[in-house]
Design a protein around this motif. Sequence first.
Motif, PDB file in Angstrom:
ATOM      1  N   THR A  38      51.663  30.889  34.773  1.00 23.74           N
ATOM      2  CA  THR A  38      50.874  30.859  36.003  1.00 23.74           C
ATOM      3  C   THR A  38      51.291  32.017  36.899  1.00 23.74           C
ATOM      4  O   THR A  38      52.489  32.247  37.116  1.00 23.74           O
ATOM      5  N   ASP A  42      40.766  41.260  40.267  1.00 25.00           N
ATOM      6  CA  ASP A  42      40.715  39.926  40.864  1.00 25.00           C
ATOM      7  C   ASP A  42      41.853  39.075  40.291  1.00 25.00           C
ATOM      8  O   ASP A  42      41.726  38.480  39.221  1.00 25.00           O
ATOM      9  N   ASP A 100      46.630  31.709  39.415  1.00 19.12           N
ATOM     10  CA  ASP A 100      45.774  31.966  38.254  1.00 19.12           C
ATOM     11  C   ASP A 100      46.540  31.690  36.964  1.00 19.12           C
ATOM     12  O   ASP A 100      47.711  32.061  36.815  1.00 19.12           O
ATOM     13  N   GLN A 114      42.657  33.576  33.071  1.00 18.97           N
ATOM     14  CA  GLN A 114      41.627  32.652  32.606  1.00 18.97           C
ATOM     15  C   GLN A 114      40.433  32.593  33.549  1.00 18.97           C
ATOM     16  O   GLN A 114      39.286  32.455  33.114  1.00 18.97           O
ATOM     17  N   ARG A 115      40.661  32.750  34.828  1.00 24.63           N
ATOM     18  CA  ARG A 115      39.561  32.623  35.787  1.00 24.63           C
ATOM     19  C   ARG A 115      38.714  33.886  35.852  1.00 24.63           C
ATOM     20  O   ARG A 115      37.486  33.829  35.733  1.00 24.63           O
ATOM     21  N   SER A 116      39.341  35.030  36.008  1.00 26.21           N
ATOM     22  CA  SER A 116      38.592  36.281  36.229  1.00 26.21           C
ATOM     23  C   SER A 116      38.451  37.137  34.979  1.00 26.21           C
ATOM     24  O   SER A 116      37.769  38.155  35.023  1.00 26.21           O
ATOM     25  N   ARG A 117      39.136  36.755  33.884  1.00 25.38           N
ATOM     26  CA  ARG A 117      39.102  37.483  32.614  1.00 25.38           C
ATOM     27  C   ARG A 117      39.711  38.876  32.724  1.00 25.38           C
ATOM     28  O   ARG A 117      39.409  39.773  31.941  1.00 25.38           O
TER      29      ARG A 117
END
Length: 281
Positions: A233, A209, A214, A182-185
């Motif tokens: 997670t 990344d 994450d 979700q953060r770095s796609r």
Amino acid sequence: LQRYRELLPVSVLLLWPLVGYLPKGHRGREPNFIDRTVLWLTTPAQSAMTWAVSSVVGGVDGYVALRGAHEEANECRVSLSQSQAEANSLREMQAENVRLKAMLHYSEETVDQEIVARVIGLNPSAQFLSIRINRGEDDGVRVGMPVVTPDGAVGQIVRAVGNSADVMLLSDPSSRIGGVLQRSRVRATAVGTGDMRELALELVRREDDAKDGDVVVSAGSDGIFPRGVKLGTLRAPERPLVGMFLRASLEPAVDFSRVEEVLVIPVTMGISSASISGSTP
């Protein structure tokens, strides 16, 4: 006087003891030898009798009091058990109410009308990790439909009959779900390991990344889950010196062993053969 000459002496003799007793009678007479002997002989017997009577009366009173206390204690225990059962039932109802409210809130935020189902069975076999729900074909449940909770993804319908269905869990070794960090796609694949507490995260390159903590959600590109459903997670990513991909585990978003209610999304986006083949016993 002549007429009562015999009665007068008799009256004097009768009244004389009374006149002598009146000034001294209130003090009582001093006990003589016989009185003392009788008192000495009867006092132990009287004391023993008094003690026996007192003991019997006290024992009876104590038994009655103890019996009453025992019955009262039993009544208190029964009342306490009933109160505890009612409290436990109330806590269960409150917990269920919280879960159903969360599901209702989740359902209101989605486009499709989900089917609410209750878990009625768990199959912990390593060959086929699944749960059984109390909704089936009669309720519109079909093979291939994704199953979720407000916390995240649960699995996919692999068998449906009239009033029940089997859900293959994400942790089943045959399960493979396309995901994205979700953060770095960064794209990845969540793979079942046979452990209900851990998934594997594959196809993440060493240079991508990806960090511990994450959140991984469904990518929506594999025809199984809609986009954005939480899968888990990321935990303890490792970048080996050789090879193209890093090694990492995924903590599932849902505790599969404790799930009680689920939502079936009634939109079959396509059945993935990789996810279903060989998973049904």
